[in-house]
Write a protein that holds these residues in place. Structure first.
Motif, PDB file in Angstrom:
ATOM      1  N   PRO A 169       5.084 -27.327  22.799  1.00  0.00           N
ATOM      2  CA  PRO A 169       5.904 -26.165  22.410  1.00  0.00           C
ATOM      3  C   PRO A 169       5.863 -25.033  23.441  1.00  0.00           C
ATOM      4  O   PRO A 169       6.874 -24.351  23.651  1.00  0.00           O
ATOM      5  CB  PRO A 169       5.278 -25.722  21.081  1.00  0.00           C
ATOM      6  CG  PRO A 169       4.603 -26.941  20.549  1.00  0.00           C
ATOM      7  CD  PRO A 169       4.101 -27.662  21.754  1.00  0.00           C
ATOM      8  N   GLU A 238      14.238 -27.016  20.324  1.00  0.00           N
ATOM      9  CA  GLU A 238      12.861 -26.677  19.967  1.00  0.00           C
ATOM     10  C   GLU A 238      12.642 -26.789  18.466  1.00  0.00           C
ATOM     11  O   GLU A 238      11.595 -27.266  18.010  1.00  0.00           O
ATOM     12  CB  GLU A 238      12.535 -25.261  20.438  1.00  0.00           C
ATOM     13  CG  GLU A 238      12.348 -25.130  21.946  1.00  0.00           C
ATOM     14  CD  GLU A 238      11.956 -23.718  22.338  1.00  0.00           C
ATOM     15  OE1 GLU A 238      11.086 -23.136  21.659  1.00  0.00           O
ATOM     16  OE2 GLU A 238      12.521 -23.192  23.304  1.00  0.00           O
ATOM     17  N   PHE A 242       9.826 -29.285  17.377  1.00  0.00           N
ATOM     18  CA  PHE A 242       8.570 -28.630  16.986  1.00  0.00           C
ATOM     19  C   PHE A 242       8.788 -27.767  15.738  1.00  0.00           C
ATOM     20  O   PHE A 242       8.619 -26.542  15.786  1.00  0.00           O
ATOM     21  CB  PHE A 242       8.044 -27.768  18.142  1.00  0.00           C
ATOM     22  CG  PHE A 242       8.110 -28.451  19.478  1.00  0.00           C
ATOM     23  CD1 PHE A 242       7.327 -29.563  19.740  1.00  0.00           C
ATOM     24  CD2 PHE A 242       8.949 -27.982  20.477  1.00  0.00           C
ATOM     25  CE1 PHE A 242       7.382 -30.193  20.970  1.00  0.00           C
ATOM     26  CE2 PHE A 242       9.013 -28.607  21.707  1.00  0.00           C
ATOM     27  CZ  PHE A 242       8.229 -29.727  21.959  1.00  0.00           C
ATOM     28  N   TRP A 244       6.989 -27.384  13.223  1.00  0.00           N
ATOM     29  CA  TRP A 244       5.764 -26.850  12.642  1.00  0.00           C
ATOM     30  C   TRP A 244       5.318 -25.529  13.271  1.00  0.00           C
ATOM     31  O   TRP A 244       4.429 -24.861  12.748  1.00  0.00           O
ATOM     32  CB  TRP A 244       4.642 -27.872  12.790  1.00  0.00           C
ATOM     33  CG  TRP A 244       4.260 -28.132  14.216  1.00  0.00           C
ATOM     34  CD1 TRP A 244       3.382 -27.430  14.990  1.00  0.00           C
ATOM     35  CD2 TRP A 244       4.769 -29.171  15.057  1.00  0.00           C
ATOM     36  NE1 TRP A 244       3.306 -27.961  16.252  1.00  0.00           N
ATOM     37  CE2 TRP A 244       4.142 -29.037  16.327  1.00  0.00           C
ATOM     38  CE3 TRP A 244       5.685 -30.204  14.866  1.00  0.00           C
ATOM     39  CZ2 TRP A 244       4.415 -29.891  17.381  1.00  0.00           C
ATOM     40  CZ3 TRP A 244       5.944 -31.052  15.917  1.00  0.00           C
ATOM     41  CH2 TRP A 244       5.326 -30.897  17.158  1.00  0.00           C
ATOM     42  N   THR A 245       5.907 -25.146  14.404  1.00  0.00           N
ATOM     43  CA  THR A 245       5.493 -23.898  15.047  1.00  0.00           C
ATOM     44  C   THR A 245       5.907 -22.707  14.198  1.00  0.00           C
ATOM     45  O   THR A 245       6.924 -22.755  13.494  1.00  0.00           O
ATOM     46  CB  THR A 245       6.111 -23.783  16.447  1.00  0.00           C
ATOM     47  OG1 THR A 245       7.538 -23.885  16.349  1.00  0.00           O
ATOM     48  CG2 THR A 245       5.605 -24.890  17.350  1.00  0.00           C
TER      49      THR A 245
END
Length: 252
Positions: A169, A238, A242, A244-245
């Motif tokens: 990330p 993104e 990702f 979960w960020t």
């Protein structure tokens, strides 16, 4: 998106009103409607589109080379402190050098054309990806690394199984920053160097023409639209890769 659209409409209305009211001479600030109409008209100009394609090719090549250099180098510097200490002074010396100041030197070495643009774009774009990669490695959970080591995994396995996924990330964020820098350098290099073809050449030539302000601003609209599109695509990517960020959680 609604608030963003309202902001764009407000800025458009202010520019239109200022020009129509005569507060600023039209030679300096044409009405926004005329600039937008000219920008739309350029979409049907094959010469302009060819130049735009040349700019995007240089942008893509420069950004790709920057990633190919910065990601492995960042992983090396972040994983091997001895190497990081050895090259830190060199990196800190090179990083502040403005790419546009290198245009004369790079032009002498590589000549005029795509090679010069790609070299300058690569140089300017490598730093955000490099430092984000190093920073991401530093933020990797030490417990996860120690767990793999306890089960007998070697240094390379820890890098590939824990550190690289955790750093991804950060690398993606660095690429998004570098993508904007690469577009700026692509257009700026064309404007300052004054050779070849591209969006920057169109803007530079329009600036030298009599009553060319409308074309200059139309070119700027295209540059801004490209930057917005590129950033939106990368942000979307993104979110998909990702989710979960913290900044992307719940936004898919």
């Amino acid at each position: 998106m609604l608030l963003g659209g309202l902001g764009v409409l407000l800025a458009f209305g202010v520019c239109e009103a200022v020009s129509r009211a005569g507060l600023v001479r039209r030679t300096y600030l044409p009405p926004a409607s005329e600039v937008l109409a000219r920008a739309v008209e350029l979409a049907g100009d094959q010469v302009f589109l060819d130049g735009l394609g040349a700019t995007l090719i240089a942008w893509a090549l420069g950004l790709g080379l920057a990633c190919a250099i910065a990601i492995p180098l960042g992983l090396l510097l972040g994983s091997v402190p001895v190497v990081d200490d050895a090259v830190r002074a060199i990196v800190e010396f090179l990083r502040p050098l403005p790419s546009v100041a290198l245009i004369p030197l790079v032009s002498l070495l590589l000549g005029s054309g795509t090679e010069t643009k790609v070299a300058l774009i690569t140089y300017a774009s490598v730093w955000p990806v490099l430092f984000n990669t190093v920073y991401g490695l530093g933020e990797t959970d030490p417990l996860a690394k120690d767990t793999l080591r306890a089960f007998g995994f070697g240094r390379l396995a820890v890098l590939l199984r824990v550190e690289l996924p955790a750093t991804a990330p950060f690398i993606a964020a660095g690429i998004r920053i570098s993508a904007a820098i690469a577009l700026i350098l692509a257009v700026a290099t064309e404007i300052l160097a004054g050779f070849g073809e591209g969006l920057g050449i169109f803007i530079a030539q329009a600036g030298l023409a009599t009553d060319g302000t409308r074309d200059v601003l139309a070119g700027v609209v295209w540059a801004g639209a490209l930057g917005l599109l590129i950033n939106s695509v990368l942000v979307w990517g993104e979110r998909q890769l990702f989710p979960w960020t913290p900044e992307h959680r719940g936004r898919r």
